[in-house]
Scaffold this active site. Structure first.
Site, PDB file in Angstrom:
ATOM      1  N   ARG A  70       0.753  -1.230  -0.057  1.00  0.00           N
ATOM      2  CA  ARG A  70       0.328  -0.266   0.338  1.00  0.00           C
ATOM      3  C   ARG A  70       0.912   1.140   0.198  1.00  0.00           C
ATOM      4  NH1 ARG A  70      -3.958  -3.001   1.885  1.00  0.00           N
ATOM      5  NH2 ARG A  70      -1.851  -3.999   3.076  1.00  0.00           N
ATOM      6  N   THR A  71       1.312   1.389   1.102  1.00  0.00           N
ATOM      7  CA  THR A  71       1.947   2.409   1.050  1.00  0.00           C
ATOM      8  C   THR A  71       3.063   2.954  -0.109  1.00  0.00           C
ATOM      9  OG1 THR A  71       2.604   2.217   3.592  1.00  0.00           O
ATOM     10  CG2 THR A  71       4.051   4.276   2.588  1.00  0.00           C
ATOM     11  N   LYS A 104      25.715  -5.699  -0.591  1.00  0.00           N
ATOM     12  CA  LYS A 104      26.549  -6.151  -0.871  1.00  0.00           C
ATOM     13  C   LYS A 104      27.424  -5.621   0.053  1.00  0.00           C
ATOM     14  CE  LYS A 104      26.209  -6.067  -5.893  1.00  0.00           C
ATOM     15  NZ  LYS A 104      26.847  -5.352  -7.441  1.00  0.00           N
ATOM     16  N   ARG A 140      11.072   3.648   3.733  1.00  0.00           N
ATOM     17  CA  ARG A 140      10.693   2.727   4.540  1.00  0.00           C
ATOM     18  C   ARG A 140      11.953   1.758   5.033  1.00  0.00           C
ATOM     19  NH1 ARG A 140       6.108  -0.639   4.189  1.00  0.00           N
ATOM     20  NH2 ARG A 140       4.977   1.121   5.296  1.00  0.00           N
ATOM     21  N   HIS A 169       5.479   6.420  11.663  1.00  0.00           N
ATOM     22  CA  HIS A 169       4.898   6.086  10.780  1.00  0.00           C
ATOM     23  C   HIS A 169       4.042   7.306   9.873  1.00  0.00           C
ATOM     24  CE1 HIS A 169       3.658   4.739   6.805  1.00  0.00           C
ATOM     25  NE2 HIS A 169       3.043   3.456   6.764  1.00  0.00           N
TER      26      HIS A 169
HETATM   27  N1  ASP Z   1       1.308  -1.186   6.931  1.00  0.00           N
HETATM   28  C1  ASP Z   1       2.013  -0.813   8.299  1.00  0.00           C
HETATM   29  C2  ASP Z   1       2.991  -0.285   8.916  1.00  0.00           C
HETATM   30  O1  ASP Z   1       4.122  -0.122   7.805  1.00  0.00           O
HETATM   31  C3  ASP Z   1       0.906  -1.466   9.240  1.00  0.00           C
HETATM   32  C4  ASP Z   1       1.149  -2.468   9.625  1.00  0.00           C
HETATM   33  O2  ASP Z   1       2.452  -3.474   8.571  1.00  0.00           O
HETATM   34  O3  ASP Z   1       0.731  -3.438   9.958  1.00  0.00           O
HETATM   35  O4  ASP Z   1       3.271  -0.028   9.434  1.00  0.00           O
END
Ligand code: ASP
Length: 317
Positions: free
Chosen positions: A58-59, A86, A108, A136
């Site tokens: 999603r993100t 590496k 991320r 987040h």
């Molecule tokens: N997608 C959200 C996160 O990256 C929540 C989850 O993974 O549960 O933290």
């Protein structure tokens, strides 16, 4: 319009007025995203690089779409296949990318604080797309926008955040944001999944779902983060569902018009009953995904404006 940040690393540094600025602008992007043309040139000529050191569906898709709809050149780095494998350090990778003159870096990383560290080494705007258990921020902002649109306000609401609080950066960012906006927050879950020092957060803690959900306006469920657990947190998934899984019987304790949220990905039948998740009269889970694109467009647009202003004044280093 107030938004003074150079990066979006977390909710913690944001002023309530800055949160409102992002949400107000995001409302206009919701309209754009519902129109047939879905395009603006707010980021025209800018380069956005997405670096995801942890899996994301999603993100990452949401940030990519947000950047493209604003006219940026968007590149997704395949971090699994990159030099990180590496042995190149995070900072070396960041410096290499920095030399390519990106304007926005979306990162991320599995370690709390890694995105902050990276932001100190580059001269572009950095957005935290989730760092370890820490923050987040765009998730909390999209949740806030969803709540504000469903409830008509974002203050003085009773909000229950339920389940695996201890391992959740989503919970942490949401607690910070909802607290700043003067809501009443309840954390509901087994004591083994509550973070230590929770009393500092200004929240009420419940280990019984029925008590915790009584008369709330919003029920926010969290994923049981099995990948961050090393055993012993719950007796079994069946038992967990029985005590903490959101089903119709437990939801009946909340207000009749309470909304149900989940950041995804969901473990159906573990923290939430599939039928509740799909009930369009209660669940706003799909709206959360829609708001995600708009909020990320707003955040990147505002950071880009600050980047340009700083560039014009010659103060950006
Ligand atoms: N997608 C959200 C996160 O990256 C929540 C989850 O993974 O549960 O933290």
């Amino acid at each position: 319009m107030t938004f003074r940040q150079k990066h979006l690393l977390g909710i913690e540094p944001l002023h309530p007025e800055e949160i409102r600025t992002i949400l107000d602008l995001a409302d206009t992007y919701v309209d754009l995203n519902r129109s047939p043309t879905k395009h603006s040139d707010a980021l025209a000529g800018m380069t956005q690089i997405n670096m995801f050191f942890e899996n994301s569906t999603r993100t990452q898709a949401s940030f990519e779409l947000a950047g493209k709809r604003l006219g940026a050149d968007v590149m997704n780095m395949a971090m699994q296949a990159s030099s990180i494998k590496k042995g190149e350090t995070l900072i070396d990778t960041a410096l290499t990318l920095n030399a390519m003159h990106p304007d926005l870096l979306v990162v991320r990383h599995p370690h709390s604080g890694a995105v902050d560290l990276l932001s100190q080494k580059v001269n572009c705007a950095v957005l935290n797309a989730g760092d370890g258990r820490h923050e987040h921020p765009t998730q909390a902002l999209l949740d806030a926008l969803t709540i504000r649109r469903a409830k008509g306000r974002l203050h003085r609401l009773n909000i229950a955040i339920c389940g695996d609080i201890a391992h959740s950066r989503v919970a942490r960012s949401n607690i910070l944001l909802l607290h700043k906006m003067e809501n009443r927050i309840r954390l509901v879950g087994p004591p083994t999944l509550m973070p230590s020092g929770i009393s500092h957060f200004g929240v009420e803690v419940y280990d019984d779902m029925r008590e915790g959900l009584k008369d709330v306006d919003v029920v926010m469920m969290l994923r049981l983060q099995k990948e961050r657990m090393d055993g012993g947190f719950i007796p079994s998934e069946r038992e967990y569902y029985h005590r903490y899984g959101l089903d119709a019987e437990k939801l009946a304790y909340a207000k009749d018009d309470a909304i149900v949220m989940h950041p995804g990905p969901m473990n159906r039948g573990v923290e939430i009953d599939g039928e509740i998740a799909d009930d369009i009269n209660r669940s706003v889970i799909q709206e959360q995904v829609e708001m995600g694109v708009a909020v990320r467009m707003a955040a990147m647009d505002l950071l880009a404006r600050n980047l340009r202003d700083a560039g014009d004044k010659g103060v950006w280093v």
